[in-house]
Motif scaffolding. Structure first.
Motif, short mmCIF file in Angstrom:
data_model
loop_
_atom_site.label_atom_id
_atom_site.label_comp_id
_atom_site.label_asym_id
_atom_site.label_seq_id
_atom_site.Cartn_x
_atom_site.Cartn_y
_atom_site.Cartn_z
N GLU A 94 -13.63 16.30 -0.03
CA GLU A 94 -14.92 15.70 0.33
C GLU A 94 -14.78 14.37 1.04
O GLU A 94 -15.75 13.84 1.53
CB GLU A 94 -15.79 15.52 -0.92
N GLY A 95 -13.60 13.80 1.06
CA GLY A 95 -13.44 12.54 1.79
C GLY A 95 -12.40 11.63 1.17
O GLY A 95 -11.88 11.89 0.10
N ILE A 96 -12.15 10.55 1.88
CA ILE A 96 -11.14 9.57 1.47
C ILE A 96 -11.84 8.32 0.94
O ILE A 96 -12.76 7.80 1.56
CB ILE A 96 -10.24 9.17 2.66
N GLU A 97 -11.38 7.86 -0.22
CA GLU A 97 -11.84 6.60 -0.78
C GLU A 97 -10.71 5.59 -0.52
O GLU A 97 -9.64 5.68 -1.12
CB GLU A 97 -12.12 6.76 -2.27
N ARG A 98 -10.98 4.67 0.39
CA ARG A 98 -9.95 3.74 0.83
C ARG A 98 -9.61 2.71 -0.23
O ARG A 98 -10.49 2.15 -0.87
CB ARG A 98 -10.40 3.04 2.12
N ALA A 99 -8.30 2.51 -0.41
CA ALA A 99 -7.77 1.47 -1.30
C ALA A 99 -8.39 1.51 -2.69
O ALA A 99 -8.60 0.49 -3.32
CB ALA A 99 -7.95 0.08 -0.67
N LYS A 100 -8.62 2.70 -3.21
CA LYS A 100 -9.30 2.85 -4.50
C LYS A 100 -8.41 2.47 -5.70
O LYS A 100 -8.88 1.89 -6.66
CB LYS A 100 -9.80 4.27 -4.68
N LEU A 101 -7.15 2.85 -5.66
CA LEU A 101 -6.26 2.61 -6.79
C LEU A 101 -5.28 1.49 -6.48
O LEU A 101 -4.91 1.28 -5.33
CB LEU A 101 -5.47 3.88 -7.13
N CYS A 102 -4.85 0.80 -7.54
CA CYS A 102 -3.86 -0.25 -7.39
C CYS A 102 -2.82 -0.10 -8.49
O CYS A 102 -3.16 -0.21 -9.68
CB CYS A 102 -4.51 -1.63 -7.46
N TYR A 103 -1.59 0.18 -8.09
CA TYR A 103 -0.47 0.27 -9.03
C TYR A 103 0.60 -0.71 -8.59
O TYR A 103 1.04 -0.68 -7.43
CB TYR A 103 0.12 1.69 -9.06
N ASP A 104 1.01 -1.56 -9.50
CA ASP A 104 2.07 -2.53 -9.24
C ASP A 104 1.79 -3.36 -7.98
O ASP A 104 2.68 -3.63 -7.18
CB ASP A 104 3.43 -1.83 -9.12
N GLY A 105 0.53 -3.72 -7.78
CA GLY A 105 0.13 -4.56 -6.67
C GLY A 105 -0.02 -3.86 -5.34
O GLY A 105 -0.28 -4.49 -4.33
N VAL A 106 0.14 -2.53 -5.32
CA VAL A 106 0.01 -1.76 -4.08
C VAL A 106 -1.28 -0.93 -4.15
O VAL A 106 -1.54 -0.26 -5.15
CB VAL A 106 1.22 -0.81 -3.89
N ARG A 107 -2.10 -0.99 -3.08
CA ARG A 107 -3.35 -0.25 -3.01
C ARG A 107 -3.09 1.13 -2.41
O ARG A 107 -2.28 1.28 -1.49
CB ARG A 107 -4.39 -0.98 -2.14
N TYR A 108 -3.80 2.13 -2.93
CA TYR A 108 -3.64 3.51 -2.48
C TYR A 108 -5.00 4.12 -2.16
O TYR A 108 -5.96 3.94 -2.92
CB TYR A 108 -2.97 4.37 -3.56
N ASP A 109 -5.04 4.88 -1.07
CA ASP A 109 -6.22 5.67 -0.74
C ASP A 109 -6.22 6.92 -1.62
O ASP A 109 -5.16 7.42 -2.01
CB ASP A 109 -6.20 6.11 0.72
N VAL A 110 -7.42 7.41 -1.90
CA VAL A 110 -7.60 8.59 -2.75
C VAL A 110 -8.46 9.61 -2.01
O VAL A 110 -9.48 9.25 -1.41
CB VAL A 110 -8.28 8.21 -4.09
N GLU A 111 -8.03 10.86 -2.04
CA GLU A 111 -8.86 11.94 -1.50
C GLU A 111 -9.61 12.57 -2.66
O GLU A 111 -9.02 12.95 -3.67
CB GLU A 111 -8.02 13.00 -0.79
N ARG A 112 -10.94 12.65 -2.50
CA ARG A 112 -11.79 13.24 -3.52
C ARG A 112 -12.02 14.71 -3.18
O ARG A 112 -12.21 15.07 -2.03
CB ARG A 112 -13.12 12.52 -3.61
N HIS A 113 -12.00 15.54 -4.22
CA HIS A 113 -12.29 16.96 -4.12
C HIS A 113 -13.38 17.30 -5.13
O HIS A 113 -13.52 16.61 -6.14
CB HIS A 113 -11.06 17.81 -4.47
N ALA A 114 -14.11 18.38 -4.88
CA ALA A 114 -15.11 18.83 -5.86
C ALA A 114 -15.20 20.35 -5.83
O ALA A 114 -14.90 21.01 -4.83
CB ALA A 114 -16.48 18.23 -5.55
N ARG A 115 -15.58 20.88 -6.97
CA ARG A 115 -15.84 22.31 -7.11
C ARG A 115 -17.16 22.45 -7.83
O ARG A 115 -17.40 21.79 -8.85
CB ARG A 115 -14.72 22.98 -7.90
N LEU A 116 -18.03 23.30 -7.29
CA LEU A 116 -19.33 23.55 -7.89
C LEU A 116 -19.32 24.87 -8.63
O LEU A 116 -18.58 25.80 -8.26
CB LEU A 116 -20.42 23.59 -6.81
N ALA A 117 -20.17 24.99 -9.62
CA ALA A 117 -20.29 26.24 -10.35
C ALA A 117 -20.70 27.37 -9.42
O ALA A 117 -20.38 28.54 -9.67
CB ALA A 117 -21.31 26.09 -11.48
#
Length: 159
Positions: free
Chosen positions: A133-156
């Motif tokens: 469904e899209g990219i969430e920019r710089a959503k996560l931060c581990y050890d001082g490094v930001r990571y983009d996240v791709e969101r997915h979804a499934r509907l019933a």
């Protein structure tokens, strides 16, 4: 492969799993002792629904749905221990979890996210029927490094 409720006697398997460097961020707190692992198992009933992924009697992973809201939405997570990756276990378990969540819990939408630098997790999501469904920019931060996240979804209602 089958899913079952977590049991207290699974704590050694949980502790071993979280020794893998890439799984350490999959817990809300560091799981470094057997007591931490027991706490991780005990925390699930109030937070959501988690299932041990097993091959025979061996625990090889976890699938869960949490963050269930009043709109029938839930957040899915999954992990498989390194020795059992690449066998389709995570995708099969995530698909089974989704069917359970739609059928037993009556949820309508399931979401998940993975770091964009984790193509294996993306394959799990898509094989389990979760559409990107899209990219969430710089959503996560581990050890001082930001990571983009791709969101997915499934509907019933997805086929």
């Amino acid at each position: 492969m089958r899913l079952r409720e977590w049991r207290d006697d699974d704590a050694p398997a949980v502790l071993r799993a979280f020794q893998s460097p890439d799984l350490r961020h999959q817990a809300p707190w560091p799981v470094v002792t057997l007591q931490d692992a027991v706490g991780w198992i005990a925390a699930w009933p109030g937070a959501g629904h988690a299932f041990a992924v097993t091959i025979g009697e061996l625990v090889v992973g976890n699938v869960a749905v949490a963050g269930i809201d009043a709109h029938g939405n839930g957040w899915v997570s999954y992990w498989v221990v390194p020795a059992y990756r690449g066998r389709g276990i995570a995708a099969a378990a995530t698909d089974e979890l989704a069917r359970w969540a739609f059928g037993e819990r009556g949820l309508h939408r399931l979401e998940l996210g993975h770091r964009t630098d984790n193509p294996a997790s993306c394959r799990v999501a898509t094989k389990a029927g979760f559409r990107p469904e899209g990219i969430e920019r710089a959503k996560l931060c581990y050890d001082g490094v930001r990571y983009d996240v791709e969101r997915h979804a499934r509907l019933a209602t997805d086929r």
